[in-house]
Scaffold this active site. Sequence first.
Site, PDB file in Angstrom:
ATOM      1  N   GLU A  60     148.672  75.318 104.622  1.00 58.02           N
ATOM      2  CA  GLU A  60     149.086  74.646 105.941  1.00 58.02           C
ATOM      3  C   GLU A  60     150.496  74.626 105.938  1.00 58.02           C
ATOM      4  OE1 GLU A  60     147.394  73.471 103.222  1.00 58.02           O
ATOM      5  OE2 GLU A  60     146.311  71.720 103.895  1.00 58.02           O
ATOM      6  N   ALA A 164     125.014  93.650  81.543  1.00 61.06           N
ATOM      7  CA  ALA A 164     124.721  94.986  81.862  1.00 61.06           C
ATOM      8  C   ALA A 164     123.249  95.490  81.221  1.00 61.06           C
ATOM      9  CB  ALA A 164     125.856  95.847  81.286  1.00 61.06           C
ATOM     10  N   THR A 206     128.819  89.652  69.070  1.00 58.21           N
ATOM     11  CA  THR A 206     129.152  90.874  70.122  1.00 58.21           C
ATOM     12  C   THR A 206     130.365  91.430  69.672  1.00 58.21           C
ATOM     13  OG1 THR A 206     127.630  90.373  71.651  1.00 58.21           O
ATOM     14  CG2 THR A 206     129.648  91.084  72.469  1.00 58.21           C
ATOM     15  N   ARG A 217     142.062  96.350  82.428  1.00 58.34           N
ATOM     16  CA  ARG A 217     142.638  97.681  82.296  1.00 58.34           C
ATOM     17  C   ARG A 217     142.806  98.567  83.358  1.00 58.34           C
ATOM     18  NH1 ARG A 217     139.885  96.719  77.613  1.00 58.34           N
ATOM     19  NH2 ARG A 217     138.550  98.461  77.894  1.00 58.34           N
ATOM     20  N   GLU A 302     130.394  87.225  78.246  1.00 59.86           N
ATOM     21  CA  GLU A 302     129.940  88.609  78.320  1.00 59.86           C
ATOM     22  C   GLU A 302     129.583  88.593  76.740  1.00 59.86           C
ATOM     23  OE1 GLU A 302     132.500  91.663  79.894  1.00 59.86           O
ATOM     24  OE2 GLU A 302     134.031  90.393  80.205  1.00 59.86           O
ATOM     25  N   GLY A 304     125.529  88.331  74.054  1.00 58.34           N
ATOM     26  CA  GLY A 304     124.428  89.074  73.926  1.00 58.34           C
ATOM     27  C   GLY A 304     123.211  88.305  74.329  1.00 58.34           C
TER      28      GLY A 304
HETATM   29  N1  LIG Z   1     124.966  95.037  77.743  1.00 60.35           N
HETATM   30  C1  LIG Z   1     125.482  94.106  77.717  1.00 60.35           C
HETATM   31  O1  LIG Z   1     125.937  93.286  78.718  1.00 60.35           O
HETATM   32  C2  LIG Z   1     125.848  93.361  76.535  1.00 60.35           C
HETATM   33  C3  LIG Z   1     126.938  92.176  76.341  1.00 60.35           C
HETATM   34  C4  LIG Z   1     127.115  91.856  75.069  1.00 60.35           C
HETATM   35  C5  LIG Z   1     126.513  92.188  74.105  1.00 60.35           C
HETATM   36  N2  LIG Z   1     125.583  93.036  74.085  1.00 60.35           N
HETATM   37  C6  LIG Z   1     124.837  93.442  72.823  1.00 60.35           C
HETATM   38  O2  LIG Z   1     124.130  92.418  72.370  1.00 60.35           O
HETATM   39  C7  LIG Z   1     124.118  92.441  71.076  1.00 60.35           C
HETATM   40  C8  LIG Z   1     124.389  91.132  70.349  1.00 60.35           C
HETATM   41  O3  LIG Z   1     123.574  90.110  70.875  1.00 60.35           O
HETATM   42  P1  LIG Z   1     122.908  89.137  70.028  1.00 60.35           P
HETATM   43  O4  LIG Z   1     121.862  88.380  70.497  1.00 60.35           O
HETATM   44  O5  LIG Z   1     122.884  89.532  68.694  1.00 60.35           O
HETATM   45  O6  LIG Z   1     124.362  87.995  69.894  1.00 60.35           O
HETATM   46  P2  LIG Z   1     125.139  87.112  70.955  1.00 60.35           P
HETATM   47  O7  LIG Z   1     124.234  86.445  71.697  1.00 60.35           O
HETATM   48  O8  LIG Z   1     126.477  87.895  71.470  1.00 60.35           O
HETATM   49  O9  LIG Z   1     125.801  86.214  69.843  1.00 60.35           O
HETATM   50  C9  LIG Z   1     124.921  85.491  68.888  1.00 60.35           C
HETATM   51  C10 LIG Z   1     125.985  84.415  68.389  1.00 60.35           C
HETATM   52  O10 LIG Z   1     126.239  83.464  69.309  1.00 60.35           O
HETATM   53  C11 LIG Z   1     126.501  82.300  68.616  1.00 60.35           C
HETATM   54  N3  LIG Z   1     125.323  81.513  69.246  1.00 60.35           N
HETATM   55  C12 LIG Z   1     124.037  81.608  69.209  1.00 60.35           C
HETATM   56  N4  LIG Z   1     123.129  80.688  69.810  1.00 60.35           N
HETATM   57  C13 LIG Z   1     124.037  79.737  70.024  1.00 60.35           C
HETATM   58  C14 LIG Z   1     123.987  78.350  70.535  1.00 60.35           C
HETATM   59  N5  LIG Z   1     122.851  77.969  70.816  1.00 60.35           N
HETATM   60  N6  LIG Z   1     125.065  77.653  70.525  1.00 60.35           N
HETATM   61  C15 LIG Z   1     126.160  78.335  70.092  1.00 60.35           C
HETATM   62  N7  LIG Z   1     126.349  79.268  69.669  1.00 60.35           N
HETATM   63  C16 LIG Z   1     125.333  80.033  69.507  1.00 60.35           C
HETATM   64  C17 LIG Z   1     126.197  82.427  67.118  1.00 60.35           C
HETATM   65  O11 LIG Z   1     127.338  82.792  66.694  1.00 60.35           O
HETATM   66  P3  LIG Z   1     127.919  81.924  65.188  1.00 60.35           P
HETATM   67  O12 LIG Z   1     126.974  82.433  64.170  1.00 60.35           O
HETATM   68  O13 LIG Z   1     129.388  82.584  65.079  1.00 60.35           O
HETATM   69  O14 LIG Z   1     127.755  80.656  65.530  1.00 60.35           O
HETATM   70  C18 LIG Z   1     125.402  83.559  67.259  1.00 60.35           C
HETATM   71  O15 LIG Z   1     125.527  84.471  65.992  1.00 60.35           O
HETATM   72  C19 LIG Z   1     124.988  93.633  70.856  1.00 60.35           C
HETATM   73  O16 LIG Z   1     124.153  94.761  70.266  1.00 60.35           O
HETATM   74  C20 LIG Z   1     125.693  93.742  71.663  1.00 60.35           C
HETATM   75  O17 LIG Z   1     126.000  95.367  71.765  1.00 60.35           O
HETATM   76  C21 LIG Z   1     125.228  93.837  75.288  1.00 60.35           C
END
Ligand SMILES: NC(=O)c1ccc[n+]([C@@H]2O[C@H](COP(=O)([O-])OP(=O)(O)OC[C@H]3O[C@@H](n4cnc5c(N)ncnc54)[C@H](OP(=O)(O)O)[C@@H]3O)[C@@H](O)[C@H]2O)c1
Length: 370
Positions: A60, A164, A206, A217, A302, A304
């Site tokens: 404003e 994604a 992840t 970037r 971002e 998994g």
């Molecule tokens: N395409 C996409 O958009 C995308 C994006 C990201 C990742 N990815 C892929 O996803 C895969 C990884 O997925 P993911 O399911 O294995 O791992 P994630 O969901 O990224 O992370 C799991 C971690 O998050 C923490 N966590 C899990 N549940 C939780 C809760 N209830 N409260 C607090 N923290 C919690 C724990 O870490 P701590 O053990 O440290 O506590 C757990 O080891 C990879 O292959 C990656 O390439 C894909």
Amino acid sequence: MAGAPDMMRGDEAFMRRCLELAVRGAGTVSPNPMVGSVVVHEGRVIGEGWHERYGGPHAEVNAIASVREPELLPASTLYVNLEPCSHFGKTPPCSDLIVSTKIPRVVVGCVDPHEKVAGRGITRLREAGVDVSVGILGEESERINEAFMTSHRKGRPFVMLKIAQTLDGRIATSLGASKWITGEESRLEVHRLRSRFDAVLTSSSTAVFDDAELTVRHCEGRQPLRVLLDRQLRVPLESKLFGPEARTLVFASADATEPARVAMLGSRGVEVVTVPSPSGRMSLQGVLAELHRRRVLSVMVEAGSSLAAAFVRERLADKLCLFVAPRLFGGDGLPSLASLDVLLPGQSVNLRFSGTRMAGMDLMIEAYFD
Ligand SMILES: NC(=O)c1ccc[n+]([C@@H]2O[C@H](COP(=O)([O-])OP(=O)(O)OC[C@H]3O[C@@H](n4cnc5c(N)ncnc54)[C@H](OP(=O)(O)O)[C@@H]3O)[C@@H](O)[C@H]2O)c1
């Protein structure tokens, strides 16, 4: 003289202009809201302004200062997408300025939920005899400042999950490989999104799998704060996430933080904060509370399957942004969301679609959690 519907249409058109001006502050005004304002005399815009940077003059003030014929102000209308402030913050109250200019009518998009304003700016104007209309393009006005609104109403940042995925809902192959599912246009859009969020948040898993930089970037824009949830501090020090391009804040469990490792991260400019991690799970509420305390208004997650699902299960996600690639990984790929404990269709988590568009060959879908 124009009738009520004509006047409404005119009001909406000028409010739309306010919203266009407001978004010019995206990425530079947080933790303040994005605000635009126009001054109109007999259907002609005689002044415009927007809130340009945090701590700078409000919209404003800039709109009124841009008026070249100030003698017209006592016969003009001021439009603004957020209620004018009524308190001394970094700048004096805008409602007092408006009253002093003798502007007789003010049109407001929506009320400011800030505890120091919350209707007081409108009351101040009305008490001074200004005719105030509230709620013109109210929904749109709330929407552009959804992060600011969430922060003030819920006491935590606005949380958007970015995923994604393939057309069959997979975010990685059975080997955990996810680079790249979507095309270049989607990835550019993700960089644009990052620049508009205060923080991007990822998990230890992840970070280890993808070794992503999580910076802006491929477009202009400010670097968001990178937030890593790494309960046991297991992400390697050489990870790109700890590079100097942007700030990184690590959340860890109090019982798993070796002082030497914290010191090594500290020497790279990475801050480590501890939060309660009862029964081996970090408290997401605790993480968001700390980010709120640091005046982070918006967080893009971002991560998994597991972490994204945890945000949904705990009702801590506000929005979903899906990039869907026209490809299939099949049932052995990793699903975009781990279990949501839904046993019957009636227990589903429900959303409202808010937009769809193409991003190159991919489909971008935006939806809000109910
Ligand atoms: N395409 C996409 O958009 C995308 C994006 C990201 C990742 N990815 C892929 O996803 C895969 C990884 O997925 P993911 O399911 O294995 O791992 P994630 O969901 O990224 O992370 C799991 C971690 O998050 C923490 N966590 C899990 N549940 C939780 C809760 N209830 N409260 C607090 N923290 C919690 C724990 O870490 P701590 O053990 O440290 O506590 C757990 O080891 C990879 O292959 C990656 O390439 C894909």
